[in-house]
Design an enzyme around this catalytic site. Sequence first.
Site, mmCIF file in Angstrom:
data_model
loop_
_atom_site.group_PDB
_atom_site.id
_atom_site.type_symbol
_atom_site.label_atom_id
_atom_site.label_comp_id
_atom_site.label_asym_id
_atom_site.label_seq_id
_atom_site.Cartn_x
_atom_site.Cartn_y
_atom_site.Cartn_z
ATOM 1 N N ASP A 109 0.876 -1.159 0.000
ATOM 2 C CA ASP A 109 0.000 0.000 0.000
ATOM 3 C C ASP A 109 0.916 1.211 0.000
ATOM 4 O O ASP A 109 2.110 1.110 0.258
ATOM 5 C CB ASP A 109 -0.841 -0.043 1.287
ATOM 6 N N ASP A 168 -0.235 5.141 0.960
ATOM 7 C CA ASP A 168 -0.515 6.131 1.989
ATOM 8 C C ASP A 168 -0.591 5.499 3.370
ATOM 9 O O ASP A 168 -1.412 4.626 3.607
ATOM 10 C CB ASP A 168 -1.818 6.873 1.673
HETATM 11 C C1 XBP Z 1 -5.336 6.133 0.792
HETATM 12 C C2 XBP Z 1 -6.480 6.905 0.259
HETATM 13 C C3 XBP Z 1 -6.243 7.969 -0.761
HETATM 14 C C4 XBP Z 1 -5.546 9.180 -0.176
HETATM 15 C C5 XBP Z 1 -5.747 10.423 -1.004
HETATM 16 O O1 XBP Z 1 -4.723 5.404 -0.154
HETATM 17 O O2 XBP Z 1 -7.567 6.646 0.675
HETATM 18 O O3 XBP Z 1 -7.470 8.350 -1.253
HETATM 19 O O4 XBP Z 1 -6.006 9.455 1.110
HETATM 20 O O5 XBP Z 1 -5.348 10.227 -2.324
HETATM 21 P P1 XBP Z 1 -3.925 4.025 0.159
HETATM 22 P P2 XBP Z 1 -6.283 10.704 -3.527
HETATM 23 O O6 XBP Z 1 -4.719 2.938 -0.449
HETATM 24 O O7 XBP Z 1 -2.583 4.196 -0.468
HETATM 25 O O8 XBP Z 1 -3.806 3.889 1.653
HETATM 26 O O9 XBP Z 1 -6.769 12.071 -3.161
HETATM 27 O O10 XBP Z 1 -5.398 10.706 -4.717
HETATM 28 O O11 XBP Z 1 -7.403 9.723 -3.628
HETATM 29 MG MG MG Z 2 -2.923 3.183 3.379
#
Ligand code: XBP
Ligand code: MG
Length: 259
Positions: free
Chosen positions: A10, A12
Site C-alpha cells: 500500500d 498512503d
Molecule cells: C489512501 C487513500 C487515498 C488518499 C488520497 O490510499 O484513501 O485516497 O487518502 O489520495 P492508500 P487521492 O490505499 O494508499 O492507503 O486524493 O489521490 O485519492
Molecule cells: Mg494506506
Amino acid sequence: MYGFKAILFDVDGTLADTERDGHRPAFNAAFAEAGLDWVWDVERYGELLAVTGGKERIRYFMESDGIRLDPALDPEAFVGGLHRAKTRQYVSMLQTGAIPLRPGVLRLLHEARAAGIRLAIATTTTPENVTELLDHCGEPGLRDWFEVIAAGDVVPAKKPAPDIFRLALAELGLDARECVAVEDSDNGARAALAAGLKALLVTVNDYTAAQDFAAAPLVVDRLGDPGQPVRVLSGALGGSPFVDLAALDRLHRLAHPAA
Ligand code: XBP
Ligand code: MG
C-alpha cells in the site's frame, strides 16, 4: 530462498506517512484556492479517512456536513475540479521531498530487490501521487523497482473492496498465496484479506493505531531499522528485531502452511 514471490505494498500510511502532513494540507490549499472556507483539521481528517479516495472523501464531507451546492453547479465537475487542484498541490509538495519514506521501507525494498522478490503497489491514491513520491524520496529510479503500480480510479471499487489488489495480482500473474501484502489501515487490511492475501503485515500509524486489526496475522508499529526496533502489536516476528525478509517468510509460511 523464500516461500513467497512478491510483496504488494500500500502507499498512503505504509510507504510514507502522507495523510496528516501531505494530503490533508493539500486538500485545505485546494479549498482555499477555490474560495471555500472548508478546513480539515487533524482530528476531522482522521474521521474522514474512514472513506478511501480523495473525491469520495470530499463528497462524504459535504454530505456529512450538510453542504449544499449551488444547483447551477454540476456536482461531479465541482468535486473533480477540487480534487485535481488538490493533486496539483500535493504533487508540488512531494516534489520538494517534504514526505520521506517511513523507517525501514527503503531497507526492506533493497533486501527484496537483492533477493529477487518482485515488488508491486496496490493503492487508492492517484497514480501521479505514487510516482512523484517515489521520484522524490532520495532513491533514484525507485519507481522502476515496482513491476506493477496499480493505483486510483483504475478499478470500479476502492478499498475495502479487494479490486486494486486483485488487479495488481493479475498484472503480476501471481496467485495471492504466492505473495505478501503490507498495509496500514483497516480498509486496506480488509481489501488485502478479501483478495486472498492472508500473509498480511500491518504497519500502523497515528491515524490507524486504534483501528481493528484482529483479522491481520502480524501488526507492528513500523518496519523498523537497525537501532530502531519494532513494537509488535499482534503476531510475532520470530526473532527478527525489525521486519526483514525472514520475518515476512515466517508470516507467509504461517498463512500458507501447504505452500
Ligand atoms: C489512501 C487513500 C487515498 C488518499 C488520497 O490510499 O484513501 O485516497 O487518502 O489520495 P492508500 P487521492 O490505499 O494508499 O492507503 O486524493 O489521490 O485519492
Ligand atoms: Mg494506506
